[in-house]
Design a protein around this motif. Structure first.
Motif, PDB file in Angstrom:
ATOM      1  N   LEU A 150      -3.679  15.080  -8.186  1.00  0.00           N
ATOM      2  CA  LEU A 150      -3.160  13.725  -8.009  1.00  0.00           C
ATOM      3  C   LEU A 150      -1.980  13.716  -7.059  1.00  0.00           C
ATOM      4  O   LEU A 150      -1.189  14.667  -7.009  1.00  0.00           O
ATOM      5  CB  LEU A 150      -2.710  13.142  -9.353  1.00  0.00           C
ATOM      6  N   HIS A 151      -1.841  12.629  -6.290  1.00  0.00           N
ATOM      7  CA  HIS A 151      -0.580  12.302  -5.646  1.00  0.00           C
ATOM      8  C   HIS A 151       0.354  11.813  -6.755  1.00  0.00           C
ATOM      9  O   HIS A 151       0.045  10.833  -7.443  1.00  0.00           O
ATOM     10  CB  HIS A 151      -0.763  11.176  -4.618  1.00  0.00           C
ATOM     11  N   GLN A 152       1.492  12.468  -6.910  1.00  0.00           N
ATOM     12  CA  GLN A 152       2.365  12.096  -8.029  1.00  0.00           C
ATOM     13  C   GLN A 152       3.188  10.841  -7.770  1.00  0.00           C
ATOM     14  O   GLN A 152       3.721  10.257  -8.725  1.00  0.00           O
ATOM     15  CB  GLN A 152       3.275  13.271  -8.393  1.00  0.00           C
ATOM     16  N   HIS A 153       3.269  10.405  -6.535  1.00  0.00           N
ATOM     17  CA  HIS A 153       3.942   9.129  -6.284  1.00  0.00           C
ATOM     18  C   HIS A 153       3.483   8.579  -4.942  1.00  0.00           C
ATOM     19  O   HIS A 153       3.459   9.290  -3.940  1.00  0.00           O
ATOM     20  CB  HIS A 153       5.463   9.275  -6.273  1.00  0.00           C
ATOM     21  N   ILE A 154       3.091   7.317  -4.938  1.00  0.00           N
ATOM     22  CA  ILE A 154       2.797   6.611  -3.701  1.00  0.00           C
ATOM     23  C   ILE A 154       3.587   5.310  -3.705  1.00  0.00           C
ATOM     24  O   ILE A 154       3.843   4.718  -4.757  1.00  0.00           O
ATOM     25  CB  ILE A 154       1.291   6.315  -3.538  1.00  0.00           C
ATOM     26  N   ASP A 155       3.990   4.869  -2.558  1.00  0.00           N
ATOM     27  CA  ASP A 155       4.755   3.632  -2.436  1.00  0.00           C
ATOM     28  C   ASP A 155       3.847   2.484  -2.042  1.00  0.00           C
ATOM     29  O   ASP A 155       2.784   2.681  -1.452  1.00  0.00           O
ATOM     30  CB  ASP A 155       5.849   3.793  -1.373  1.00  0.00           C
ATOM     31  N   GLY A 156       4.264   1.273  -2.393  1.00  0.00           N
ATOM     32  CA  GLY A 156       3.579   0.090  -1.907  1.00  0.00           C
ATOM     33  C   GLY A 156       2.564  -0.516  -2.849  1.00  0.00           C
ATOM     34  O   GLY A 156       1.984  -1.548  -2.546  1.00  0.00           O
ATOM     35  N   HIS A 157       2.340   0.097  -4.013  1.00  0.00           N
ATOM     36  CA  HIS A 157       1.364  -0.462  -4.946  1.00  0.00           C
ATOM     37  C   HIS A 157       2.026  -1.183  -6.113  1.00  0.00           C
ATOM     38  O   HIS A 157       1.422  -2.017  -6.746  1.00  0.00           O
ATOM     39  CB  HIS A 157       0.451   0.638  -5.486  1.00  0.00           C
ATOM     40  N   VAL A 158       3.251  -0.824  -6.424  1.00  0.00           N
ATOM     41  CA  VAL A 158       3.974  -1.476  -7.513  1.00  0.00           C
ATOM     42  C   VAL A 158       5.274  -2.008  -6.939  1.00  0.00           C
ATOM     43  O   VAL A 158       6.169  -1.251  -6.583  1.00  0.00           O
ATOM     44  CB  VAL A 158       4.270  -0.490  -8.659  1.00  0.00           C
ATOM     45  N   ASP A 159       5.362  -3.328  -6.831  1.00  0.00           N
ATOM     46  CA  ASP A 159       6.535  -3.930  -6.230  1.00  0.00           C
ATOM     47  C   ASP A 159       7.609  -4.269  -7.252  1.00  0.00           C
ATOM     48  O   ASP A 159       8.797  -4.140  -6.987  1.00  0.00           O
ATOM     49  CB  ASP A 159       6.145  -5.200  -5.464  1.00  0.00           C
ATOM     50  N   THR A 160       7.203  -4.694  -8.426  1.00  0.00           N
ATOM     51  CA  THR A 160       8.134  -5.083  -9.475  1.00  0.00           C
ATOM     52  C   THR A 160       7.771  -4.348 -10.749  1.00  0.00           C
ATOM     53  O   THR A 160       6.647  -4.494 -11.239  1.00  0.00           O
ATOM     54  CB  THR A 160       8.077  -6.595  -9.737  1.00  0.00           C
ATOM     55  N   PRO A 161       8.674  -3.522 -11.295  1.00  0.00           N
ATOM     56  CA  PRO A 161       8.345  -2.785 -12.516  1.00  0.00           C
ATOM     57  C   PRO A 161       7.849  -3.707 -13.625  1.00  0.00           C
ATOM     58  O   PRO A 161       8.447  -4.751 -13.895  1.00  0.00           O
ATOM     59  CB  PRO A 161       9.672  -2.124 -12.897  1.00  0.00           C
ATOM     60  N   GLY A 162       6.736  -3.325 -14.236  1.00  0.00           N
ATOM     61  CA  GLY A 162       6.202  -4.083 -15.360  1.00  0.00           C
ATOM     62  C   GLY A 162       5.360  -5.279 -14.968  1.00  0.00           C
ATOM     63  O   GLY A 162       4.883  -6.001 -15.839  1.00  0.00           O
ATOM     64  N   VAL A 163       5.148  -5.505 -13.667  1.00  0.00           N
ATOM     65  CA  VAL A 163       4.393  -6.670 -13.211  1.00  0.00           C
ATOM     66  C   VAL A 163       3.150  -6.197 -12.462  1.00  0.00           C
ATOM     67  O   VAL A 163       3.247  -5.398 -11.533  1.00  0.00           O
ATOM     68  CB  VAL A 163       5.246  -7.568 -12.297  1.00  0.00           C
ATOM     69  N   THR A 164       1.989  -6.698 -12.885  1.00  0.00           N
ATOM     70  CA  THR A 164       0.741  -6.364 -12.214  1.00  0.00           C
ATOM     71  C   THR A 164       0.640  -7.123 -10.896  1.00  0.00           C
ATOM     72  O   THR A 164       0.933  -8.311 -10.827  1.00  0.00           O
ATOM     73  CB  THR A 164      -0.458  -6.735 -13.104  1.00  0.00           C
ATOM     74  N   SER A 165       0.246  -6.413  -9.846  1.00  0.00           N
ATOM     75  CA  SER A 165       0.011  -7.054  -8.550  1.00  0.00           C
ATOM     76  C   SER A 165      -1.480  -7.021  -8.240  1.00  0.00           C
ATOM     77  O   SER A 165      -2.260  -6.370  -8.937  1.00  0.00           O
ATOM     78  CB  SER A 165       0.803  -6.338  -7.450  1.00  0.00           C
ATOM     79  N   TRP A 166      -1.867  -7.736  -7.198  1.00  0.00           N
ATOM     80  CA  TRP A 166      -3.273  -7.810  -6.797  1.00  0.00           C
ATOM     81  C   TRP A 166      -3.394  -7.343  -5.351  1.00  0.00           C
ATOM     82  O   TRP A 166      -2.545  -7.648  -4.519  1.00  0.00           O
ATOM     83  CB  TRP A 166      -3.796  -9.248  -6.911  1.00  0.00           C
ATOM     84  N   HIS A 167      -4.448  -6.598  -5.063  1.00  0.00           N
ATOM     85  CA  HIS A 167      -4.728  -6.226  -3.682  1.00  0.00           C
ATOM     86  C   HIS A 167      -6.229  -6.003  -3.524  1.00  0.00           C
ATOM     87  O   HIS A 167      -6.944  -5.796  -4.507  1.00  0.00           O
ATOM     88  CB  HIS A 167      -3.920  -4.990  -3.254  1.00  0.00           C
ATOM     89  N   PRO A 168      -6.733  -6.029  -2.287  1.00  0.00           N
ATOM     90  CA  PRO A 168      -8.167  -5.870  -2.073  1.00  0.00           C
ATOM     91  C   PRO A 168      -8.596  -4.403  -2.137  1.00  0.00           C
ATOM     92  O   PRO A 168      -7.843  -3.507  -1.751  1.00  0.00           O
ATOM     93  CB  PRO A 168      -8.383  -6.434  -0.672  1.00  0.00           C
ATOM     94  N   VAL A 169      -9.802  -4.174  -2.629  1.00  0.00           N
ATOM     95  CA  VAL A 169     -10.434  -2.859  -2.556  1.00  0.00           C
ATOM     96  C   VAL A 169     -11.783  -3.019  -1.853  1.00  0.00           C
ATOM     97  O   VAL A 169     -12.454  -4.041  -1.999  1.00  0.00           O
ATOM     98  CB  VAL A 169     -10.616  -2.199  -3.938  1.00  0.00           C
TER      99      VAL A 169
END
Length: 241
Positions: A128-147
């Motif tokens: 696993l990549h242990q950390h990536i940026d840009g997927h979680v903007d606000t702690p505890g808040v689900t975001s939406w993005h296209p796959v």
């Protein structure tokens, strides 16, 4: 006709208050079993147990969901701990990796969600990549993005279009586990779904949280695979050594 019985992994919170009670509790968010039910299955929650009993437990169900949650301990894929990796969930790691191993060995239909997808990859020797940026903007808040689905895969057959999905994670698949292929990517290339391309068995992992969405196509496919397998002879559990 009985609905296919889908087992969902649960985890223990050390302190949960119910009125005057403050006790350790095995739980999972309601969205998981509600999604199973909406997709035509019956849900049963699987609390942590001895890893050697995983095959015995899975003899009673028709399909398995490994739920989302905290980071998989990097010890399981031979990596040093990144400072941004969460605290170990040792009991959960051992139990869910055992469930995945038993499901793969018996051919039980298996769906991994978020952490569950990552654990599936690790169980098959991936990293696993242990950390990536840009997927979680606000702690505890689900975001939406296209796959974007990869043509020719099981996932693409289920969801052929680019789809907006609810997501909350900071880790992702790096090196693929044995026998797995990528079946969806995010726009930035992050692996968003993995699967076993062997059409004779159902093994799928998604990085997002379908239990937070109204789209039942992925879960319905697991329930369908579980229904098809339900009438086959159940494997005999081998006692732990």
């Amino acid at each position: 006709m009985h609905r296919p019985l889908i087992g969902i992994s649960t985890y223990v919170e050390a302190s949960t208050r119910y009125g005057v009670w403050d006790l350790p509790t095995a739980l999972v968010p309601t969205g998981y079993y509600e999604l199973v039910q909406a997709a035509g299955g019956a849900a049963v929650l699987l609390p942590p147990d001895e890893p050697g009993r995983a095959a015995e437990v899975l003899c009673r169900v028709d399909g398995l969901v490994i739920a989302g949650g905290p980071d998989v301990d990097p010890v399981h894929y031979g990596a040093a701990r990144d400072p941004r990796t969460g605290a170990p969930a040792t009991v959960r790691d051992h139990w869910e990796l055992a469930l995945i191993g038993a499901a793969l060995a018996s051919g039980l239909p298996l769906l991994g969600i978020c952490r569950g997808m990552q654990a599936l990859n690790v169980a098959l020797g991936g990293t696993l990549h242990q950390h990536i940026d840009g997927h979680v903007d606000t702690p505890g808040v689900t975001s939406w993005h296209p796959v974007r689905p990869v043509p020719g895969t099981r996932y693409a057959a289920l969801v052929p279009e680019e789809a907006e999905v609810p997501t909350y994670h900071h880790q992702a698949v790096d090196r693929l586990g044995r026998g797995l292929i990528v079946s969806a990517h995010a726009v930035d290339g992050t692996v968003e779904a993995i699967e076993d391309p062997d059409g004779s068995r159902y093994v799928l992992g998604v990085q997002w949280h379908p239990e937070r969405d109204k789209d039942t196509r992925v879960m319905a496919s697991l329930v369908e695979a579980a229904a098809a397998r339900r009438d086959l002879p159940k494997p005999v559990a081998v006692p732990a050594p």
